[in-house]
Design a protein around this motif. Structure first.
Motif, PDB file in Angstrom:
ATOM      1  N   GLU A 127      20.673  12.663  39.362  1.00 55.71           N
ATOM      2  CA  GLU A 127      19.242  12.709  39.058  1.00 55.71           C
ATOM      3  C   GLU A 127      19.266  12.754  37.570  1.00 55.71           C
ATOM      4  O   GLU A 127      19.880  13.605  36.780  1.00 55.71           O
ATOM      5  N   PRO A 128      18.275  11.948  37.017  1.00 54.91           N
ATOM      6  CA  PRO A 128      18.016  12.011  35.685  1.00 54.91           C
ATOM      7  C   PRO A 128      17.663  13.395  35.151  1.00 54.91           C
ATOM      8  O   PRO A 128      16.805  13.843  35.813  1.00 54.91           O
ATOM      9  N   ALA A 129      18.052  13.684  34.137  1.00 56.15           N
ATOM     10  CA  ALA A 129      17.884  15.208  33.461  1.00 56.15           C
ATOM     11  C   ALA A 129      16.266  15.082  32.766  1.00 56.15           C
ATOM     12  O   ALA A 129      15.675  16.121  32.889  1.00 56.15           O
ATOM     13  N   VAL A 130      15.827  13.799  32.443  1.00 54.05           N
ATOM     14  CA  VAL A 130      14.629  13.806  31.837  1.00 54.05           C
ATOM     15  C   VAL A 130      13.928  12.428  32.701  1.00 54.05           C
ATOM     16  O   VAL A 130      14.383  11.505  32.310  1.00 54.05           O
ATOM     17  N   ASP A 131      12.778  12.789  32.785  1.00 50.61           N
ATOM     18  CA  ASP A 131      12.036  11.671  33.391  1.00 50.61           C
ATOM     19  C   ASP A 131      11.607  10.665  32.277  1.00 50.61           C
ATOM     20  O   ASP A 131      11.231  11.272  30.959  1.00 50.61           O
ATOM     21  N   ALA A 132      11.165   9.659  32.792  1.00 51.26           N
ATOM     22  CA  ALA A 132      10.724   8.574  31.598  1.00 51.26           C
ATOM     23  C   ALA A 132       9.366   8.941  30.843  1.00 51.26           C
ATOM     24  O   ALA A 132       8.883   8.723  29.770  1.00 51.26           O
ATOM     25  N   GLU A 133       8.625   9.915  31.874  1.00 51.01           N
ATOM     26  CA  GLU A 133       7.116  10.088  31.419  1.00 51.01           C
ATOM     27  C   GLU A 133       7.295  11.290  30.311  1.00 51.01           C
ATOM     28  O   GLU A 133       6.355  11.606  29.569  1.00 51.01           O
ATOM     29  N   HIS A 134       8.348  11.997  30.211  1.00 49.64           N
ATOM     30  CA  HIS A 134       8.628  13.007  29.571  1.00 49.64           C
ATOM     31  C   HIS A 134       9.474  12.612  28.042  1.00 49.64           C
ATOM     32  O   HIS A 134       9.842  13.556  27.460  1.00 49.64           O
ATOM     33  N   LEU A 135       9.384  11.372  27.833  1.00 47.91           N
ATOM     34  CA  LEU A 135      10.230  11.019  26.747  1.00 47.91           C
ATOM     35  C   LEU A 135       9.119  10.654  25.710  1.00 47.91           C
ATOM     36  O   LEU A 135       8.018  10.018  26.022  1.00 47.91           O
ATOM     37  N   ARG A 136       9.584  10.552  24.721  1.00 47.85           N
ATOM     38  CA  ARG A 136       8.747  10.036  23.423  1.00 47.85           C
ATOM     39  C   ARG A 136       9.582   9.474  22.406  1.00 47.85           C
ATOM     40  O   ARG A 136      10.566   9.812  22.090  1.00 47.85           O
ATOM     41  N   PHE A 137       9.129   8.517  21.315  1.00 42.63           N
ATOM     42  CA  PHE A 137       9.621   7.739  20.682  1.00 42.63           C
ATOM     43  C   PHE A 137       9.047   8.212  19.124  1.00 42.63           C
ATOM     44  O   PHE A 137       8.044   8.017  18.854  1.00 42.63           O
ATOM     45  N   ASP A 138      10.177   8.607  18.372  1.00 39.19           N
ATOM     46  CA  ASP A 138       9.588   9.413  17.031  1.00 39.19           C
ATOM     47  C   ASP A 138      10.220   8.355  15.862  1.00 39.19           C
ATOM     48  O   ASP A 138      11.503   7.894  15.709  1.00 39.19           O
ATOM     49  N   HIS A 139       9.339   8.040  15.025  1.00 40.87           N
ATOM     50  CA  HIS A 139       9.742   7.221  13.909  1.00 40.87           C
ATOM     51  C   HIS A 139      10.466   8.149  12.666  1.00 40.87           C
ATOM     52  O   HIS A 139       9.958   9.139  12.576  1.00 40.87           O
ATOM     53  N   ARG A 140      11.583   7.634  12.175  1.00 50.89           N
ATOM     54  CA  ARG A 140      12.025   8.331  11.107  1.00 50.89           C
ATOM     55  C   ARG A 140      12.396   7.518   9.987  1.00 50.89           C
ATOM     56  O   ARG A 140      13.067   6.592  10.014  1.00 50.89           O
ATOM     57  N   PRO A 141      11.831   7.469   9.036  1.00 50.08           N
ATOM     58  CA  PRO A 141      10.867   8.587   8.433  1.00 50.08           C
ATOM     59  C   PRO A 141       9.410   8.336   9.095  1.00 50.08           C
ATOM     60  O   PRO A 141       9.253   7.321   9.561  1.00 50.08           O
ATOM     61  N   PRO A 142       8.608   9.223   9.064  1.00 53.23           N
ATOM     62  CA  PRO A 142       7.301   9.273   9.802  1.00 53.23           C
ATOM     63  C   PRO A 142       6.445   8.030   9.197  1.00 53.23           C
ATOM     64  O   PRO A 142       6.606   7.798   7.896  1.00 53.23           O
ATOM     65  N   LEU A 143       5.753   7.350  10.003  1.00 55.50           N
ATOM     66  CA  LEU A 143       4.953   6.398   9.525  1.00 55.50           C
ATOM     67  C   LEU A 143       3.843   6.677   8.089  1.00 55.50           C
ATOM     68  O   LEU A 143       3.633   5.671   7.324  1.00 55.50           O
ATOM     69  N   GLU A 144       3.609   8.052   8.112  1.00 54.06           N
ATOM     70  CA  GLU A 144       2.690   8.546   7.106  1.00 54.06           C
ATOM     71  C   GLU A 144       3.295   8.489   5.773  1.00 54.06           C
ATOM     72  O   GLU A 144       2.849   8.456   4.764  1.00 54.06           O
ATOM     73  N   LEU A 151       0.809  -1.173   0.119  1.00 55.58           N
ATOM     74  CA  LEU A 151      -0.102  -0.163   0.133  1.00 55.58           C
ATOM     75  C   LEU A 151       0.811   1.111  -0.067  1.00 55.58           C
ATOM     76  O   LEU A 151       1.971   1.391   0.949  1.00 55.58           O
ATOM     77  N   GLU A 152       0.684   2.021  -0.758  1.00 59.62           N
ATOM     78  CA  GLU A 152       1.320   3.445  -1.053  1.00 59.62           C
ATOM     79  C   GLU A 152       1.119   4.355  -0.085  1.00 59.62           C
ATOM     80  O   GLU A 152      -0.018   4.347   0.561  1.00 59.62           O
ATOM     81  N   PRO A 153       1.860   4.792   0.429  1.00 61.58           N
ATOM     82  CA  PRO A 153       1.707   6.073   1.581  1.00 61.58           C
ATOM     83  C   PRO A 153       0.591   7.046   1.303  1.00 61.58           C
ATOM     84  O   PRO A 153       0.710   7.414   0.091  1.00 61.58           O
ATOM     85  N   GLY A 154      -0.383   7.398   2.154  1.00 62.70           N
ATOM     86  CA  GLY A 154      -1.274   8.268   1.962  1.00 62.70           C
ATOM     87  C   GLY A 154      -2.590   7.510   1.538  1.00 62.70           C
ATOM     88  O   GLY A 154      -3.595   8.219   1.275  1.00 62.70           O
ATOM     89  N   THR A 155      -2.582   6.538   1.089  1.00 60.46           N
ATOM     90  CA  THR A 155      -3.856   5.409   0.622  1.00 60.46           C
ATOM     91  C   THR A 155      -4.407   4.797   1.656  1.00 60.46           C
ATOM     92  O   THR A 155      -5.250   4.137   1.191  1.00 60.46           O
ATOM     93  N   PHE A 156      -4.008   4.908   3.041  1.00 59.21           N
ATOM     94  CA  PHE A 156      -4.505   4.169   4.071  1.00 59.21           C
ATOM     95  C   PHE A 156      -4.319   4.866   5.505  1.00 59.21           C
ATOM     96  O   PHE A 156      -3.373   5.805   5.429  1.00 59.21           O
ATOM     97  N   ARG A 157      -4.851   4.409   6.196  1.00 53.58           N
ATOM     98  CA  ARG A 157      -4.849   5.020   7.670  1.00 53.58           C
ATOM     99  C   ARG A 157      -3.848   4.482   8.534  1.00 53.58           C
ATOM    100  O   ARG A 157      -3.867   3.221   8.879  1.00 53.58           O
ATOM    101  N   VAL A 158      -2.728   5.128   8.980  1.00 53.33           N
ATOM    102  CA  VAL A 158      -1.877   4.688   9.768  1.00 53.33           C
ATOM    103  C   VAL A 158      -2.164   4.046  11.008  1.00 53.33           C
ATOM    104  O   VAL A 158      -1.605   2.987  11.338  1.00 53.33           O
ATOM    105  N   SER A 159      -3.154   4.677  11.585  1.00 56.35           N
ATOM    106  CA  SER A 159      -3.445   4.055  12.861  1.00 56.35           C
ATOM    107  C   SER A 159      -4.032   2.626  12.949  1.00 56.35           C
ATOM    108  O   SER A 159      -3.998   1.969  13.867  1.00 56.35           O
TER     109      SER A 159
END
Length: 173
Positions: A44-61, A3-11
């Motif tokens: 002390e950790p500089a960033v709490d685990a709850e303030h971390l996010r994981f980013d897909h490269r390239p984006p899933l879209e 399926l080509e990008p943009g032709t389906f819902r990523v979710s």
């Protein structure tokens, strides 16, 4: 089938990121220095685990989806294509919002901005092809549906202002 990008819902095809993959991404981010691992002169950790996010490269879209393999190309949970980011870094990449800003002035260059730009390009290209096919007499049902939204607005005549009700214009003071 792919399926080509943009032709389906990523979710519909998105999977949760396993904890081991998150840990690998976090270690890579700390080694690169994109995420500080501790506050200076403390343990002390500089960033709490709850303030971390994981980013897909390239984006899933922007990735094609392989229905036979049941995953994106490249795979969505491949640590080589994931990055651990802070909330502010992730928001900047995804929405274009600068750290500390309340509103976003532009989304150009961000993931959602680029996805919208690609959608607009595809739509305008489809409209152009439909118009050219209609001019050549090759329009089919798919193209006529595209052309329905392109009908030009009806031209209106400039409103006429009648003279004085008595039929004469007044000149001078």
């Amino acid at each position: 089938m792919i399926l080509e990008p943009g032709t389906f819902r990523v979710s519909d095809y998105r999977k949760a990121i396993p904890t081991l993959v998150k840990l690998k991404c976090l270690l890579v981010a700390i080694a690169k220095g994109t995420i500080p691992h501790q506050k200076p002169h403390t343990f002390e950790p500089a960033v709490d685990a709850e303030h971390l996010r994981f980013d897909h490269r390239p984006p899933l879209e922007a990735r094609p989806y392989d229905t036979a393999a049941g995953d994106f190309i490249p795979p969505q949970n491949d640590p080589a294509h994931l990055e651990a980011l802070t909330d502010e870094q992730h928001d900047f990449r995804t929405f274009g919002r600068r750290p500390g800003a309340e509103i976003t002035a532009t989304t150009r260059g961000s993931d959602i901005g680029e996805a919208a730009r690609i959608r607009n390009i595809k739509d305008s290209t489809a409209q152009h092809h439909a118009i050219m096919a209609a001019k050549a007499g090759l329009a089919n049902n798919d193209m006529t549906a595209v052309l329905e939204g392109l009908a030009p607005a009806a031209k209106r005549q400039w409103p006429k202002r009648p003279f004085d009700t008595k039929g004469k214009r007044k000149f001078g003071p």
